[in-house]
Design a protein around this motif. Structure first.
Motif, PDB file in Angstrom:
ATOM      1  N   LEU A 106     -18.115   0.068  -5.735  1.00 36.20           N
ATOM      2  CA  LEU A 106     -17.376  -0.220  -4.320  1.00 36.20           C
ATOM      3  C   LEU A 106     -16.727   1.016  -3.802  1.00 36.20           C
ATOM      4  CD1 LEU A 106     -14.033  -0.798  -4.539  1.00 36.20           C
ATOM      5  CD2 LEU A 106     -14.912  -2.772  -5.609  1.00 36.20           C
ATOM      6  N   GLY A 107     -16.527   1.196  -2.501  1.00 33.44           N
ATOM      7  CA  GLY A 107     -15.611   2.070  -2.065  1.00 33.44           C
ATOM      8  C   GLY A 107     -14.799   1.575  -0.932  1.00 33.44           C
ATOM      9  N   ILE A 108     -13.600   2.080  -0.880  1.00 33.41           N
ATOM     10  CA  ILE A 108     -12.373   1.563  -0.080  1.00 33.41           C
ATOM     11  C   ILE A 108     -12.113   2.608   0.838  1.00 33.41           C
ATOM     12  CG2 ILE A 108     -10.558   0.272   0.235  1.00 33.41           C
ATOM     13  CD1 ILE A 108     -10.967  -1.491  -2.054  1.00 33.41           C
ATOM     14  N   VAL A 109     -11.986   2.900   1.976  1.00 31.25           N
ATOM     15  CA  VAL A 109     -11.212   3.933   2.792  1.00 31.25           C
ATOM     16  C   VAL A 109     -10.214   3.375   3.655  1.00 31.25           C
ATOM     17  CG1 VAL A 109     -12.829   3.942   4.733  1.00 31.25           C
ATOM     18  CG2 VAL A 109     -11.469   5.922   4.210  1.00 31.25           C
ATOM     19  N   THR A 110      -9.098   3.911   3.763  1.00 34.28           N
ATOM     20  CA  THR A 110      -7.713   3.507   4.436  1.00 34.28           C
ATOM     21  C   THR A 110      -7.540   4.772   5.273  1.00 34.28           C
ATOM     22  OG1 THR A 110      -6.359   3.897   2.873  1.00 34.28           O
ATOM     23  CG2 THR A 110      -7.323   1.449   2.668  1.00 34.28           C
ATOM     24  N   TYR A 111      -6.773   4.294   6.230  1.00 34.67           N
ATOM     25  CA  TYR A 111      -5.988   5.447   7.167  1.00 34.67           C
ATOM     26  C   TYR A 111      -4.867   4.758   7.846  1.00 34.67           C
ATOM     27  CZ  TYR A 111      -5.373   8.861  10.944  1.00 34.67           C
ATOM     28  OH  TYR A 111      -4.837   9.714  11.594  1.00 34.67           O
ATOM     29  N   LYS A 112      -3.781   5.393   7.857  1.00 34.10           N
ATOM     30  CA  LYS A 112      -2.548   4.861   8.623  1.00 34.10           C
ATOM     31  C   LYS A 112      -1.968   5.876   9.579  1.00 34.10           C
ATOM     32  CE  LYS A 112       1.962   3.066   7.255  1.00 34.10           C
ATOM     33  NZ  LYS A 112       2.887   4.262   8.170  1.00 34.10           N
ATOM     34  N   TYR A 113      -1.835   5.574  10.721  1.00 31.11           N
ATOM     35  CA  TYR A 113      -1.100   6.443  11.793  1.00 31.11           C
ATOM     36  C   TYR A 113      -0.141   5.755  12.531  1.00 31.11           C
ATOM     37  CZ  TYR A 113      -0.892   9.297  15.848  1.00 31.11           C
ATOM     38  OH  TYR A 113      -0.364  10.199  16.991  1.00 31.11           O
ATOM     39  N   TYR A 147       0.590  -1.288   0.106  1.00 39.42           N
ATOM     40  CA  TYR A 147       0.257  -0.021  -0.009  1.00 39.42           C
ATOM     41  C   TYR A 147       0.951   1.114   0.032  1.00 39.42           C
ATOM     42  CZ  TYR A 147      -2.472   3.972   2.348  1.00 39.42           C
ATOM     43  OH  TYR A 147      -2.996   5.051   2.555  1.00 39.42           O
ATOM     44  N   GLN A 148       1.930   1.084   0.765  1.00 36.50           N
ATOM     45  CA  GLN A 148       2.631   2.485   0.996  1.00 36.50           C
ATOM     46  C   GLN A 148       3.379   2.745  -0.421  1.00 36.50           C
ATOM     47  OE1 GLN A 148       2.297   4.405   3.660  1.00 36.50           O
ATOM     48  NE2 GLN A 148       3.647   5.969   2.769  1.00 36.50           N
ATOM     49  N   ASN A 149       4.106   1.811  -0.804  1.00 39.11           N
ATOM     50  CA  ASN A 149       4.886   2.234  -2.019  1.00 39.11           C
ATOM     51  C   ASN A 149       3.917   2.551  -3.241  1.00 39.11           C
ATOM     52  OD1 ASN A 149       7.408   1.325  -1.277  1.00 39.11           O
ATOM     53  ND2 ASN A 149       7.131  -0.790  -1.667  1.00 39.11           N
ATOM     54  N   LYS A 195      -7.919  16.773   4.298  1.00 41.66           N
ATOM     55  CA  LYS A 195      -6.789  17.129   4.683  1.00 41.66           C
ATOM     56  C   LYS A 195      -6.444  16.599   5.962  1.00 41.66           C
ATOM     57  CE  LYS A 195      -7.526  22.005   3.123  1.00 41.66           C
ATOM     58  NZ  LYS A 195      -7.599  23.659   3.514  1.00 41.66           N
ATOM     59  N   VAL A 196      -6.555  15.351   6.014  1.00 39.54           N
ATOM     60  CA  VAL A 196      -6.164  14.376   7.105  1.00 39.54           C
ATOM     61  C   VAL A 196      -5.009  13.322   6.589  1.00 39.54           C
ATOM     62  CG1 VAL A 196      -6.759  12.426   8.636  1.00 39.54           C
ATOM     63  CG2 VAL A 196      -8.416  14.378   8.239  1.00 39.54           C
ATOM     64  N   LYS A 197      -3.945  13.686   6.737  1.00 42.61           N
ATOM     65  CA  LYS A 197      -2.725  13.022   6.332  1.00 42.61           C
ATOM     66  C   LYS A 197      -3.125  11.448   6.410  1.00 42.61           C
ATOM     67  CE  LYS A 197       2.241  12.430   6.556  1.00 42.61           C
ATOM     68  NZ  LYS A 197       3.521  12.708   7.395  1.00 42.61           N
ATOM     69  N   ASN A 198      -2.872  10.656   5.334  1.00 41.21           N
ATOM     70  CA  ASN A 198      -2.935   9.413   5.223  1.00 41.21           C
ATOM     71  C   ASN A 198      -4.470   8.839   5.150  1.00 41.21           C
ATOM     72  OD1 ASN A 198       0.062   8.676   5.025  1.00 41.21           O
ATOM     73  ND2 ASN A 198       0.158   8.853   6.956  1.00 41.21           N
ATOM     74  N   LEU A 199      -5.114   9.570   5.202  1.00 40.85           N
ATOM     75  CA  LEU A 199      -6.704   9.312   5.066  1.00 40.85           C
ATOM     76  C   LEU A 199      -7.078   9.290   3.608  1.00 40.85           C
ATOM     77  CD1 LEU A 199      -9.501   8.452   6.474  1.00 40.85           C
ATOM     78  CD2 LEU A 199     -10.092  10.894   6.490  1.00 40.85           C
ATOM     79  N   ARG A 233       1.996   3.116  13.517  1.00 43.62           N
ATOM     80  CA  ARG A 233       1.773   1.700  12.912  1.00 43.62           C
ATOM     81  C   ARG A 233       0.485   1.115  13.177  1.00 43.62           C
ATOM     82  NH1 ARG A 233       7.228  -1.660  14.248  1.00 43.62           N
ATOM     83  NH2 ARG A 233       8.672  -0.315  13.684  1.00 43.62           N
ATOM     84  N   TRP A 234      -0.483   1.929  13.152  1.00 43.16           N
ATOM     85  CA  TRP A 234      -1.837   1.682  13.130  1.00 43.16           C
ATOM     86  C   TRP A 234      -2.369   1.790  11.579  1.00 43.16           C
ATOM     87  CZ3 TRP A 234      -4.302  -0.515  16.965  1.00 43.16           C
ATOM     88  CH2 TRP A 234      -3.971  -0.642  18.253  1.00 43.16           C
ATOM     89  N   TYR A 235      -3.088   0.802  11.305  1.00 45.99           N
ATOM     90  CA  TYR A 235      -3.712   0.700   9.800  1.00 45.99           C
ATOM     91  C   TYR A 235      -5.057   0.330   9.988  1.00 45.99           C
ATOM     92  CZ  TYR A 235      -4.693  -0.678   5.143  1.00 45.99           C
ATOM     93  OH  TYR A 235      -5.162  -0.716   3.866  1.00 45.99           O
ATOM     94  N   GLY A 236      -5.936   1.117   9.159  1.00 42.84           N
ATOM     95  CA  GLY A 236      -7.311   0.772   9.405  1.00 42.84           C
ATOM     96  C   GLY A 236      -8.043   0.792   7.731  1.00 42.84           C
TER      97      GLY A 236
END
Length: 528
Positions: free
Chosen positions: A415-422, A31-33, A369-373, A424-427
């Motif tokens: 479909l819709g997909i939302v991801t969030y990284k904070y 995901y990150q790459n 404006k939420v980083k990694n959302l 080391r937490w991942y949702g």
């Protein structure tokens, strides 16, 4: 193919393995790459995965010189075994995937016991190698259990053996990849795994939802253009009887050749053109055909070659495009033509051979404006009988799974997909709705099951998406994970999924909970 292997071997021996220039390498698929490539101001080639890209990861550099205990470093920072050198690197990891859970339908207790291992290595900047193996036993939710028994496979993970008195399954699979980049213009990759073409969550061109297969891939980069030619061998598990022609040396085989031209028109727009041909290793009488050398030329219009051969090989063409609407918003889409007659398409009569599929979607990063959302929205539609053919000996399928979308054909999906990284937490949250036309019985063919020959179609005209038994599928899943070690994505993960399927024949509703210790960046698709 022996002559081609010799040529590649010669290139491997004559190339300098220790050049210091930055060359394209295989970018680890995670995901990150992928996120970083889409956010980069340059317009990278992101459609053909695994992605060929100048390495920007930390694979070739030593990180965090702070003195830590061996246990701490191995649990949270490093690979299990690391051998770092100016000329080469070798990384070895143990890959567990232990899950336990409960599903409401049938009151089932589900579990998964996976022990895997992976080795990754590079020699200089020109050679990259990886190989992984997974041994598994598992008991799955009811809908997956029924799919596995019906198709004799675990989705994306190969064949099964009965386990625990038939209540669970034993299965294993392996992946491997060897990449050689002699210069900045060329890359040669031999592998046993999956490939993906597209910028979406799904691909209607070539997806990674299937079991592993052997392939050879040649990629050329020239300015803003990237051109890829790939040859692959697939297996047809439906035609078990034909395996007798080979004295039980395995399942019936078929071959595929794929070409993909990806052009960065500007810093915002990329257009890709695709064509492919699938042909049988032998005909229904067992007469051997083998690899067709007329498809060996890497720069060729496959439809013309297929026509000149006087064959009835299965040919497809398609297009993939993406457009950076805003710095953090990218639009993308696909179009696939399995058969096409302009007169029949414009007539609006629903001719059965109007076999097309299309996709439209977008990726938005740092929303509100939420980083990694991040958010991804996507729509897919496939007309009846697309990807099917006269028999499974030549259809667009491998190991009882479509090479494109897991729902086969005769459907539309949103479909819709939302991801969030904070830290080391991942949702991750997903909501998917699909409507497709199912068959009322095994003998009827309304174009949903691509393993059924299109010669058994119900109608010549009047074929539209959703024909047959109209079925509604709703799938939602939420996942929360804490990443223990980002090197191989070792994480503690909990997930809750809800699935509801309904039509005039049957209805089913399930709620599935799972908790586990998981690793690797493997992508499995159970949302169907």
């Amino acid at each position: 193919m022996k002559h081609l292997v010799k040529v590649i071997a010669l290139l491997l021996l004559t190339g300098s393995a220790f050049a210091q220039e930055k060359l394209p390498v295989i970018l680890p698929y995670n995901y990150q790459n992928i996120r970083e490539l889409y956010l980069d101001t340059s317009n990278h080639h992101t459609a053909f995965k695994p992605i060929l890209h100048v390495d920007t990861s930390a694979m070739y550099t030593q990180e965090d010189t702070t003195r830590r205990s061996w246990i701490y470093r191995k649990l949270f920072q490093e690979h299990l075994l690391e051998f770092r050198n100016k000329e080469y690197n070798v990384f070895i990891d143990f890959l567990p995937d232990f899950q336990i859970g409960k599903s409401r339908e049938g009151g089932r207790t589900n579990w998964l016991n996976t022990r895997g291992a992976i080795i990754q290595a590079n020699i200089g900047s020109k050679f990259y190698f990886e190989s992984s193996f997974y041994e598994n036993q598992g008991k799955f939710p009811y809908y997956l259990d029924q799919y596995i028994r019906r198709n004799d496979i675990v989705p994306g993970q190969g064949g099964i053996k009965s386990y625990s008195e038939g209540k669970a399954f034993d299965f294993n699979y392996a992946n491997a990849l060897l990449s050689y980049t002699p210069n900045k213009y060329l890359n040669f990759t031999m592998g046993y795994g999956q490939n993906f073409i597209g910028d979406g969550y799904r691909s209607l061109i070539l997806s990674d939802i299937t079991f592993s297969y052997p392939y050879l891939k040649v990629t050329a980069n020239l300015g803003s253009v990237q051109y890829t030619a790939m040859w692959a061998q697939f297996m047809d598990k439906h035609s078990k009887d034909f395996a007798q022609a080979y004295d039980d040396l395995g399942y019936y085989k078929k071959w595929g050749v794929f070409h993909f031209l990806d052009w960065n028109v500007s810093k915002k727009l990329t257009i890709g053109l695709f064509d492919a041909v699938i042909w049988p290793d032998a005909d229904s009488s067992g007469r051997k055909r083998g690899f067709d050398w007329s498809y060996m030329n890497p720069i060729i219009f496959l439809r013309s070659a297929e026509f000149s051969e006087g064959s009835s090989d299965n040919a497809l063409v398609g297009a993939n495009a993406k457009f950076k609407l805003f710095p953090k918003v990218t639009l993308y889409g696909q179009l696939v033509l399995d058969e096409f007659k302009l007169k029949e398409v414009t007539s609006g009569k629903g001719w059965w051979a109007n076999k097309q599929s299309w996709q439209l979607g977008f990726r938005a990063f740092d929303i509100f404006k939420v980083k990694n959302l991040d958010f991804q929205g996507e729509y897919n539609a496939v007309r009846p009988y697309t990807y099917s053919y006269k028999s499974t000996l030549i259809n667009y399928e491998h190991y009882n799974q479509s090479l494109a979308h897991p729902l086969g054909a005769n459907f539309q999906e949103g479909l819709g997909i939302v991801t969030y990284k904070y830290k080391r937490w991942y949702g991750r949250g997903e909501l998917m709705y699909a409507m497709y036309g199912d068959d009322p019985n095994p003998e009827t063919n309304y174009g949903h099951d691509i393993s059924k020959p299109y010669t058994t179609r119900v109608n010549e005209y009047g074929n539209y998406i959703g024909q047959g038994v109209r079925t509604n599928l709703l799938y939602a899943q939420g996942t929360i994970a804490y990443v223990l070690n980002p090197k191989y994505n070792l994480r503690v993960e909990t997930s809750l999924a809800a699935r509801r399927l309904s039509n005039d024949i049957s209805k089913s509703t399930d709620l599935i909970f799972s908790l586990g210790l998981r690793s690797t960046f493997r992508q499995f698709y159970y949302d169907f």
